[in-house]
Design a protein around this motif. Structure first.
Motif, PDB file in Angstrom:
ATOM      1  N   LYS A   3       0.824  -1.197   0.000  1.00 54.14           N
ATOM      2  CA  LYS A   3       0.000   0.000   0.000  1.00 54.14           C
ATOM      3  C   LYS A   3       0.862   1.252   0.000  1.00 54.14           C
ATOM      4  O   LYS A   3       0.549   2.227  -0.681  1.00 54.14           O
ATOM      5  CB  LYS A   3      -0.937   0.013   1.201  1.00 54.14           C
ATOM      6  CG  LYS A   3      -2.060  -0.971   1.099  1.00 54.14           C
ATOM      7  CD  LYS A   3      -3.004  -0.838   2.262  1.00 54.14           C
ATOM      8  CE  LYS A   3      -4.134  -1.854   2.153  1.00 54.14           C
ATOM      9  NZ  LYS A   3      -5.053  -1.740   3.278  1.00 54.14           N
ATOM     10  N   LEU A   4       1.967   1.238   0.736  1.00 54.70           N
ATOM     11  CA  LEU A   4       2.866   2.385   0.783  1.00 54.70           C
ATOM     12  C   LEU A   4       3.474   2.654  -0.592  1.00 54.70           C
ATOM     13  O   LEU A   4       3.505   3.789  -1.055  1.00 54.70           O
ATOM     14  CB  LEU A   4       3.977   2.152   1.813  1.00 54.70           C
ATOM     15  CG  LEU A   4       5.037   3.242   1.908  1.00 54.70           C
ATOM     16  CD1 LEU A   4       4.403   4.550   2.361  1.00 54.70           C
ATOM     17  CD2 LEU A   4       6.137   2.825   2.851  1.00 54.70           C
ATOM     18  N   ILE A   5       3.907   1.600  -1.262  1.00 52.60           N
ATOM     19  CA  ILE A   5       4.497   1.750  -2.592  1.00 52.60           C
ATOM     20  C   ILE A   5       3.452   2.244  -3.587  1.00 52.60           C
ATOM     21  O   ILE A   5       3.725   3.134  -4.402  1.00 52.60           O
ATOM     22  CB  ILE A   5       5.120   0.421  -3.056  1.00 52.60           C
ATOM     23  CG1 ILE A   5       6.327   0.098  -2.174  1.00 52.60           C
ATOM     24  CG2 ILE A   5       5.534   0.491  -4.516  1.00 52.60           C
ATOM     25  CD1 ILE A   5       6.920  -1.266  -2.416  1.00 52.60           C
ATOM     26  N   LEU A   6       2.245   1.714  -3.509  1.00 51.92           N
ATOM     27  CA  LEU A   6       1.183   2.163  -4.405  1.00 51.92           C
ATOM     28  C   LEU A   6       0.816   3.620  -4.153  1.00 51.92           C
ATOM     29  O   LEU A   6       0.586   4.381  -5.095  1.00 51.92           O
ATOM     30  CB  LEU A   6      -0.044   1.265  -4.260  1.00 51.92           C
ATOM     31  CG  LEU A   6       0.088  -0.150  -4.817  1.00 51.92           C
ATOM     32  CD1 LEU A   6      -1.159  -0.960  -4.501  1.00 51.92           C
ATOM     33  CD2 LEU A   6       0.341  -0.111  -6.314  1.00 51.92           C
TER      34      LEU A   6
END
Length: 51
Positions: A3-6
């Motif tokens: 989620k952080l990367i997205l």
């Protein structure tokens, strides 16, 4: 972690879209605008002098 990367990818993509859409004038366009503004100023001063 996914989620952080997205979220970072989405934020970067959004920033790239908005910064690439900024309109920039070329030197010729700026010079033409300056000449037009100067001509309008001269016309206004002539009209004021006539009155």
């Amino acid at each position: 972690m996914k989620k952080l990367i997205l979220m970072l990818a989405l934020t970067f993509s959004t920033a790239a879209v908005f910064t690439s859409c900024r309109e920039e004038k070329s030197g010729v366009e700026e010079a033409a605008d300056d000449v037009e503004d100067a001509a309008e100023d001269v016309g206004d001063e002539v009209e004021d002098a006539v009155e």
